[in-house]
Design an enzyme around this catalytic site. Sequence first.
Site, PDB file in Angstrom:
ATOM      1  N   SER A 171     -36.022  72.867  16.170  1.00 15.93           N
ATOM      2  CA  SER A 171     -36.403  72.896  17.337  1.00 15.93           C
ATOM      3  C   SER A 171     -37.664  73.888  17.839  1.00 15.93           C
ATOM      4  O   SER A 171     -37.454  75.180  16.791  1.00 15.93           O
ATOM      5  CB  SER A 171     -35.369  72.975  18.330  1.00 15.93           C
ATOM      6  OG  SER A 171     -36.013  73.345  19.786  1.00 15.93           O
ATOM      7  N   TYR A 225     -28.438  77.634  21.251  1.00 17.78           N
ATOM      8  CA  TYR A 225     -29.199  76.598  20.502  1.00 17.78           C
ATOM      9  C   TYR A 225     -30.327  77.003  19.810  1.00 17.78           C
ATOM     10  O   TYR A 225     -30.603  76.775  18.455  1.00 17.78           O
ATOM     11  CB  TYR A 225     -29.709  75.598  21.529  1.00 17.78           C
ATOM     12  CG  TYR A 225     -30.177  74.251  20.927  1.00 17.78           C
ATOM     13  CD1 TYR A 225     -29.688  73.276  20.309  1.00 17.78           C
ATOM     14  CD2 TYR A 225     -31.924  74.179  21.078  1.00 17.78           C
ATOM     15  CE1 TYR A 225     -30.570  72.275  19.520  1.00 17.78           C
ATOM     16  CE2 TYR A 225     -32.388  73.180  20.552  1.00 17.78           C
ATOM     17  CZ  TYR A 225     -31.890  72.183  19.889  1.00 17.78           C
ATOM     18  OH  TYR A 225     -32.474  71.174  19.731  1.00 17.78           O
TER      19      TYR A 225
HETATM   20  O1  NJP Z   1     -29.252  64.246  19.232  1.00 21.13           O
HETATM   21  P1  NJP Z   1     -28.177  63.306  19.883  1.00 21.13           P
HETATM   22  P2  NJP Z   1     -30.761  63.959  19.007  1.00 21.13           P
HETATM   23  N1  NJP Z   1     -20.040  65.560  13.440  1.00 21.13           N
HETATM   24  O2  NJP Z   1     -27.104  64.193  20.724  1.00 21.13           O
HETATM   25  C1  NJP Z   1     -24.122  63.841  15.426  1.00 21.13           C
HETATM   26  C2  NJP Z   1     -33.074  67.845  17.107  1.00 21.13           C
HETATM   27  N2  NJP Z   1     -34.000  67.945  18.044  1.00 21.13           N
HETATM   28  O3  NJP Z   1     -30.902  63.016  18.148  1.00 21.13           O
HETATM   29  O4  NJP Z   1     -20.532  62.199  15.886  1.00 21.13           O
HETATM   30  C3  NJP Z   1     -20.781  64.572  13.017  1.00 21.13           C
HETATM   31  O5  NJP Z   1     -28.669  62.097  20.427  1.00 21.13           O
HETATM   32  C4  NJP Z   1     -23.766  62.582  16.712  1.00 21.13           C
HETATM   33  O6  NJP Z   1     -22.980  61.843  16.277  1.00 21.13           O
HETATM   34  P3  NJP Z   1     -21.418  61.469  16.842  1.00 21.13           P
HETATM   35  C5  NJP Z   1     -31.620  68.418  17.335  1.00 21.13           C
HETATM   36  O7  NJP Z   1     -31.260  69.486  17.735  1.00 21.13           O
HETATM   37  C6  NJP Z   1     -34.092  67.065  19.276  1.00 21.13           C
HETATM   38  O8  NJP Z   1     -31.543  64.297  20.325  1.00 21.13           O
HETATM   39  O9  NJP Z   1     -21.278  60.153  16.641  1.00 21.13           O
HETATM   40  N3  NJP Z   1     -21.907  64.407  13.541  1.00 21.13           N
HETATM   41  C7  NJP Z   1     -25.438  62.230  16.989  1.00 21.13           C
HETATM   42  O10 NJP Z   1     -25.296  60.949  15.906  1.00 21.13           O
HETATM   43  C8  NJP Z   1     -30.791  67.529  16.366  1.00 21.13           C
HETATM   44  O11 NJP Z   1     -30.750  68.480  15.198  1.00 21.13           O
HETATM   45  C9  NJP Z   1     -35.002  66.968  20.243  1.00 21.13           C
HETATM   46  O12 NJP Z   1     -21.475  62.019  18.172  1.00 21.13           O
HETATM   47  C10 NJP Z   1     -22.141  64.968  14.750  1.00 21.13           C
HETATM   48  C11 NJP Z   1     -26.101  63.364  16.632  1.00 21.13           C
HETATM   49  O13 NJP Z   1     -25.338  64.212  15.723  1.00 21.13           O
HETATM   50  C12 NJP Z   1     -31.623  66.404  16.121  1.00 21.13           C
HETATM   51  O14 NJP Z   1     -33.007  66.611  16.674  1.00 21.13           O
HETATM   52  C13 NJP Z   1     -35.875  68.092  20.370  1.00 21.13           C
HETATM   53  C14 NJP Z   1     -21.225  65.924  15.353  1.00 21.13           C
HETATM   54  C15 NJP Z   1     -26.653  63.911  17.846  1.00 21.13           C
HETATM   55  O15 NJP Z   1     -27.596  62.937  18.532  1.00 21.13           O
HETATM   56  C16 NJP Z   1     -31.109  65.218  16.460  1.00 21.13           C
HETATM   57  O16 NJP Z   1     -31.263  65.219  17.995  1.00 21.13           O
HETATM   58  C17 NJP Z   1     -35.777  69.050  19.174  1.00 21.13           C
HETATM   59  C18 NJP Z   1     -20.191  66.208  14.397  1.00 21.13           C
HETATM   60  N4  NJP Z   1     -19.094  66.957  14.800  1.00 21.13           N
HETATM   61  C19 NJP Z   1     -34.874  69.088  18.291  1.00 21.13           C
HETATM   62  N5  NJP Z   1     -21.682  66.237  16.451  1.00 21.13           N
HETATM   63  C20 NJP Z   1     -35.081  66.020  21.353  1.00 21.13           C
HETATM   64  N6  NJP Z   1     -34.269  65.088  21.173  1.00 21.13           N
HETATM   65  O17 NJP Z   1     -35.791  66.336  22.344  1.00 21.13           O
HETATM   66  C21 NJP Z   1     -22.716  65.654  16.950  1.00 21.13           C
HETATM   67  O18 NJP Z   1     -36.849  69.991  19.430  1.00 21.13           O
HETATM   68  N7  NJP Z   1     -23.011  64.753  15.635  1.00 21.13           N
END
Ligand code: NJP
Length: 247
Positions: free
Chosen positions: A147, A161
């Site tokens: 990010s 974060y």
């Molecule tokens: O996040 P979100 P984004 N074990 O919350 C998984 C970066 N980024 O797509 O386990 C396994 O919609 C969770 O799956 P589930 C950001 O930092 C974003 O926005 O089923 N998996 C889900 O698939 C991140 O690194 C923005 O809940 C786990 C996923 O993670 C990446 O982009 C801006 C888990 C999160 O989906 C994806 O973000 C930026 C666990 N314990 C950087 N915990 C932005 N969106 O604006 C969570 O600068 N997950």
Amino acid sequence: MTQTVPDLSGKTALVTGASRGIGRAIALALAKAGAHVLALARTVGGLEELDDEIKAAGGSASLIPLDLSDPAAIERLGPALSTRFAKLDIFVANAGVLGELAPLPDIYDEIWTRTINLNVTANWRLIKTLDPLLRASGAARAVFLTSRVGGEEPRAYWGVYAVSKAALEMLATTYALESKLTGIRVAILDPGAMRTKMREKAMPGEDPSTLPDPSEIAPVLYATVSPDYDGTAERFVFREWREKGLA
Ligand code: NJP
């Protein structure tokens, strides 16, 4: 925009956080390019929906329901994959959590620890468990989602974060330097603000329709996994690609 889809047939790609948001879009883009996708997350329903979409697009996936906060599960992952796959060509470390937006003195211990564990330590453990399979590829690509607040633009109240993403970038850079001779190339991908659940949590008042859809990341993602990419933890910034009309 029209985009060139690379030929990733014969390649295997693991994407963490593939159940929704950016990870799901990345998994779909890789599958559409012909890679067999290993889709990892906790939410089985989200993974199954992705699987349906990949199949409808003519691709293939294996689903890995796994909680990245479980170190033993990550440790088992590499050996378990080795029984089915001879190599891993693409690893996208996308899963992440926001923690909470708050002044540093107000962040709860538990949230600090959980955020660092997931955004940093789990990715180090993934490197440990996947490294033999990535080496076996001979030309693997490892992509780490960062990010802007992780270094390029420090911002008050993004506390844990931002700290976690700065650490993740150093983890990626260190792995890149250590992997020079293995054929593994590491890239850092900054998606910028995208229409996802995480962004909604960070900016609840924002109109999501003003944000790019995660699928728009595909051209930048394809560049990070290209055989032509030979950088050392180079930063790929979606915003810059967009400004140049490339994404
Ligand atoms: O996040 P979100 P984004 N074990 O919350 C998984 C970066 N980024 O797509 O386990 C396994 O919609 C969770 O799956 P589930 C950001 O930092 C974003 O926005 O089923 N998996 C889900 O698939 C991140 O690194 C923005 O809940 C786990 C996923 O993670 C990446 O982009 C801006 C888990 C999160 O989906 C994806 O973000 C930026 C666990 N314990 C950087 N915990 C932005 N969106 O604006 C969570 O600068 N997950």
